[in-house]
Structures are given as structure tokens and as C-alpha cells.
Write an enzyme that holds these catalytic residues in place. Structure first.
Site, PDB file in Angstrom:
ATOM      1  N   ASP A 157     -10.885 -10.581   5.314  1.00  0.00           N
ATOM      2  CA  ASP A 157     -12.271 -10.925   4.594  1.00  0.00           C
ATOM      3  C   ASP A 157     -12.746 -12.275   4.860  1.00  0.00           C
ATOM      4  OD1 ASP A 157     -12.240  -8.094   3.980  1.00  0.00           O
ATOM      5  OD2 ASP A 157     -13.367  -8.646   1.759  1.00  0.00           O
ATOM      6  N   ASP A 182      -0.990 -18.454  -0.007  1.00  0.00           N
ATOM      7  CA  ASP A 182      -1.803 -19.413  -0.357  1.00  0.00           C
ATOM      8  C   ASP A 182      -2.207 -20.542   0.317  1.00  0.00           C
ATOM      9  OD1 ASP A 182       0.756 -19.712  -1.026  1.00  0.00           O
ATOM     10  OD2 ASP A 182       0.571 -21.118  -2.591  1.00  0.00           O
ATOM     11  N   ASP A 218      -5.324  -7.491   4.557  1.00  0.00           N
ATOM     12  CA  ASP A 218      -6.578  -7.060   4.105  1.00  0.00           C
ATOM     13  C   ASP A 218      -7.418  -8.244   3.407  1.00  0.00           C
ATOM     14  OD1 ASP A 218      -8.546  -5.157   3.594  1.00  0.00           O
ATOM     15  OD2 ASP A 218      -7.944  -5.173   1.302  1.00  0.00           O
ATOM     16  N   TYR A 261       0.839  -1.181  -0.095  1.00  0.00           N
ATOM     17  CA  TYR A 261       0.161  -0.019   0.097  1.00  0.00           C
ATOM     18  C   TYR A 261       0.888   1.190  -0.134  1.00  0.00           C
ATOM     19  CZ  TYR A 261      -4.791  -2.203   1.004  1.00  0.00           C
ATOM     20  OH  TYR A 261      -5.689  -2.664   0.947  1.00  0.00           O
ATOM     21  N   LYS A 314       4.802 -14.528   1.172  1.00  0.00           N
ATOM     22  CA  LYS A 314       5.068 -14.933  -0.107  1.00  0.00           C
ATOM     23  C   LYS A 314       6.325 -14.844  -0.550  1.00  0.00           C
ATOM     24  CE  LYS A 314       3.239 -17.325  -3.650  1.00  0.00           C
ATOM     25  NZ  LYS A 314       2.747 -18.783  -3.586  1.00  0.00           N
TER      26      LYS A 314
HETATM   27  N1  GGG Z   1     -14.693   0.483   6.583  1.00  0.00           N
HETATM   28  C1  GGG Z   1     -13.856   1.102   5.860  1.00  0.00           C
HETATM   29  C2  GGG Z   1     -13.928   0.926   4.315  1.00  0.00           C
HETATM   30  O1  GGG Z   1     -14.924   1.279   3.647  1.00  0.00           O
HETATM   31  N2  GGG Z   1     -13.296   0.010   3.816  1.00  0.00           N
HETATM   32  C3  GGG Z   1     -13.111  -0.538   2.428  1.00  0.00           C
HETATM   33  C4  GGG Z   1     -11.898  -0.566   2.068  1.00  0.00           C
HETATM   34  O2  GGG Z   1     -11.737  -0.743   0.711  1.00  0.00           O
HETATM   35  N3  GGG Z   1     -10.817  -0.796   2.732  1.00  0.00           N
HETATM   36  C5  GGG Z   1      -9.523  -0.860   1.977  1.00  0.00           C
HETATM   37  C6  GGG Z   1      -8.595  -1.055   3.182  1.00  0.00           C
HETATM   38  O3  GGG Z   1      -8.939  -1.242   4.390  1.00  0.00           O
HETATM   39  O4  GGG Z   1      -7.447  -1.043   2.722  1.00  0.00           O
END
Ligand code: GGG
Length: 356
Positions: free
Chosen positions: A253, A225, A249, A140, A192
Site C-alpha cells: 500500500d 519499520d 500487504d 495470515y 522484524k
Molecule cells: N483487490 C482485492 C481486495 O479487495 N483486496 C482488499 C484486501 O483487503 N485484501 C487483503 C489482502 O490482500 O490480504
């Protein structure tokens, strides 16, 4: 009241369902604060995509100094279907994370009683992990650029940045958290490094060096992976998972859905040194598909607000809020559609308020 603790909270609803989940969390915070005899002062900042349509930027140039005056920030979501995601994210959330050096992104994933796990054989409490995501560099870092921009032979260069300082502090944070949680006393490091032969090789080396200082903590090193596979195959084996910005990130999820819904996943963006206000947010985004329909799950934001109160030194308030979430889920009360229910955001909030 004399002796009452006062906290100044910046509310940043942002976009989409952020405008539904932030007011919901505020109501729960207000009730919990009254019970704990704490005074919360809120300042709302209407920055985000609507602000962008009007001003051409997601937030004003003095946004960070204004936010710095507060004790903490509670953010909803960022993202709009009519604005490219790199503009919304780089215009709001990322400058705050970087500008305040909020280097530790803590994303717990807990399978609550009453929540259906999409994997067979897991009951409430059996999955309890936290993804610690490096939050200021890595993939990032926004280091790179275009050459021959918009010409047919254009080239884009995107460089990941891994510094020893950045890698060491997040790994150390993960080990300290594993000690504090006293859950499984395990840290898994995700890279990785077979493909990313510089930055992630440095990460693996620093992980081994730091691990040697924590002989009471078990460790494993996984390629991303294999980690993705094992989050599904053996999610109950993870305690603290430390990963780079992008991998953390993505994996958070996955840990969110494995524990029932991304609508239950909170997140803290911490400056552990407390030089700046830390930022708390649900992991989910602005969800334009359901925005405005009143069905957004407010629980991730309520849990993020509970993490905020814990960070501010109000563990009683934090556990009261978390207990209310547990009670609503365990009772199958007022669940939103992401959890298989039919309730709207407001009904979930009313159910929470009955338990706080
Ligand atoms: N809750 C904050 C939000 O909208 N996150 C969505 C997002 O795309 N976040 C990217 C990240 O956390 O790097």
C-alpha cells in the site's frame, strides 16, 4: 480462426467498485485480444457479499473446482461495510490463494510519466520496485482460536506460521525475479526478527542461505519499520522487496501511494508451478465510499489483466495494454479523481481503447 490461441478467464467482480473495474478491464482485454488474434472466453461468477446475504457464504462449496477449469482468474475487490472484513476475506480471496497454493503475490509499483509523486524530486520512471509478498502462510495462517469466547476473561491466540519450505520458495522466487527484471538486481528482505524471534529469525537465515546462491544480486535485510521509512526516504533504491504475508500487504500500500495512487497498483497471485490458475487483482479494495458513483480508477485492474496475459504467454497483448495505460497517464487524459482528474471510469476506458 485456425491456430488462434484461446484462453478461458474467470471473472470475479466481488464487491463494491469490483463491479465497475472488472467490466472496464474486460473491454480493454477484448480489444487487445482482437488485435493480437487471441480468443478470450469469459465466465462471470457473482460471488461475494451479495451472495453472502442470500446464502450465508461468500461463494459456493464447489467454487474452487469450478475456478480450476479456467486458465486464470481476474478478481475485483472484496469487502462490504455490513459484513466483518475477516468474514469476507476468509470467505472468498484467502481460500482461493490457499486452495490453489498461489504462494507468490507480486505487486509492482512504478512511477508513471504524468503521475504526480507525493514525494519531492521524483520523475516518471525513477521509482520502479516490486513487492513480493509471501501469500499462503505467515501472519495470515489463521492458526489460533478463542478461549472463554465472548466472556469477560476471553483470550484470543493468533499464531504466525513460517515453514522453511514456504520461506525458501518465496525468497527464491524474489531472487529469480530480480535476475529476470534486470533492473537493479537487488533484493531487499523485510522482517522484524528483533521482536519475532522464531519465524522471522528463520526467514533471515534462509534469506542469507539463498542469497549465497545468487552472487550477482545485491541484498539488504531491513526491519519493517526501517523499510517503511526507506520506502519514503529512498524509494528509488528498491528493486525487488520480499516480505511476509502481512508486511508485504502493508508495504505494498505504501509503495502504491508513493507511486501516485493505489488506483494504479496491480497484483498477481501466482502459482509459479502452474498446477492451478493464478489470480490477478488490483491491490485496492471494494472502496464503498465511491462504489456506484462511476469514478473508480480502472487502471490497476487493467494492469493486473496485463500481468495475467503475460503469465498466460501473451507478452504482446500485455505490453499493448500497459502501453495504453502509459499513454493515458502521460497525456493526462481522462484521469479519475484519485489522480487529480475529473473523469469517470467510462471516460478512462474510452481513452484506453483509443490507444490499444
Ligand atoms: N483487490 C482485492 C481486495 O479487495 N483486496 C482488499 C484486501 O483487503 N485484501 C487483503 C489482502 O490482500 O490480504
Amino acid at each position: 480462426m485456425e491456430g488462434m490461441k484461446r484462453y478461458s478467464i474467470a471473472l470475479l467482480p466481488g464487491d463494491g467498485i469490483g463491479h465497475e473495474v472488472i467490466p472496464a478491464a474486460r473491454r480493454v482485454l477484448e480489444k487487445a485480444a482482437a488485435a493480437a488474434e487471441a480468443a478470450l472466453e469469459f465466465a462471470s461468477y457473482e460471488w461475494g457479499s451479495e451472495y453472502y446475504f442470500e446464502h450465508g457464504v461468500m461463494m459456493p462449496p464447489d467454487a474452487l473446482p469450478r475456478l480450476r477449469q479456467h486458465d486464470a482468474i481476474l478478481l475485483g475487490a472484496v469487502g462490504h461495510p455490513d459484513i466483518p472484513d475477516h468474514i469476507t476475506l476468509n470467505g472468498l480471496l484467502l481460500p482461493i490463494r490457499r486452495g490453489f497454493d498461489l504462494y507468490a503475490n507480486v505487486r509492482p509499483a512504478y512511477l508513471y510519466e504524468g503521475v504526480a509523486c507525493p514525494l519531492k524530486g521524483y520523475e516518471g520512471g525513477s521509482i520502479n520496485m516490486v513487492v513480493v509478498r509471501e501469500n499462503t502462510e505467515g501472519e495470515y495462517a489463521q492458526a489460533g482460536g478463542f478461549v472463554h469466547h465472548h466472556f469477560p476473561d476471553e483470550v484470543a491466540i493468533q499464531t504466525s506460521v513460517f515453514t522453511r519450505h514456504g520461506v525458501e520458495r518465496i525468497i527464491r522466487f524474489a531472487f529469480d525475479l530480480a535476475r529476470q527484471r534486470n533492473h537493479g538486481k537487488r533484493v531487499a528482505s523485510i522482517t522484524k526478527s528483533n521482536a519475532q524471534g522464531f519465524g522471522m529469525v528463520l526467514w533471515d537465515r534462509v534469506f542469507r542461505e539463498v542469497a549465497a546462491e545468487y552472487p550477482d544480486i545485491q541484498t539488504e535485510s531491513l526491519l519493517v519499520d526501517a523499510a517503511a521509512m526507506n520506502f519514503v526516504r529512498r524509494p528509488d533504491s528498491f528493486d525487488v522487496v520480499v516480505a511476509s504475508n502481512l508486511f508485504g500487504d502493508i508495504l505494498s500500500d505504501l509503495s502504491a501511494i508513493v507511486t501516485g495512487s493505489i488506483g494504479l497498483a496491480p497484483s498477481a497471485n501466482l502459482d509459479p508451478a502452474r498446477r492451478a490458475p493464478s489470480l490477478f487483482e488490483p491491490v485496492h479494495g471494494s472502496a464503498p465510499d465511491i462504489a456506484g458513483k462511476g469514478v473508480a480508477n480502472p487502471l490497476a485492474t487493467v494492469l493486473a489483466a496485463a500481468m495475467m496475459m503475460e503469465h498466460l504467454g501473451e507478452p504482446g497483448m500485455a505490453s499493448a495494454m500497459e502501453a495504453a495505460v502509459r499513454a493515458v497517464l502521460a497525456g493526462g487524459e481522462a484521469l479519475t479523481p484519485d489522480l487529480g482528474g475529473k473523469a469517470g471510469t467510462g471516460e478512462t476506458v474510452e481513452a484506453l481503447l483509443r490507444h490499444v
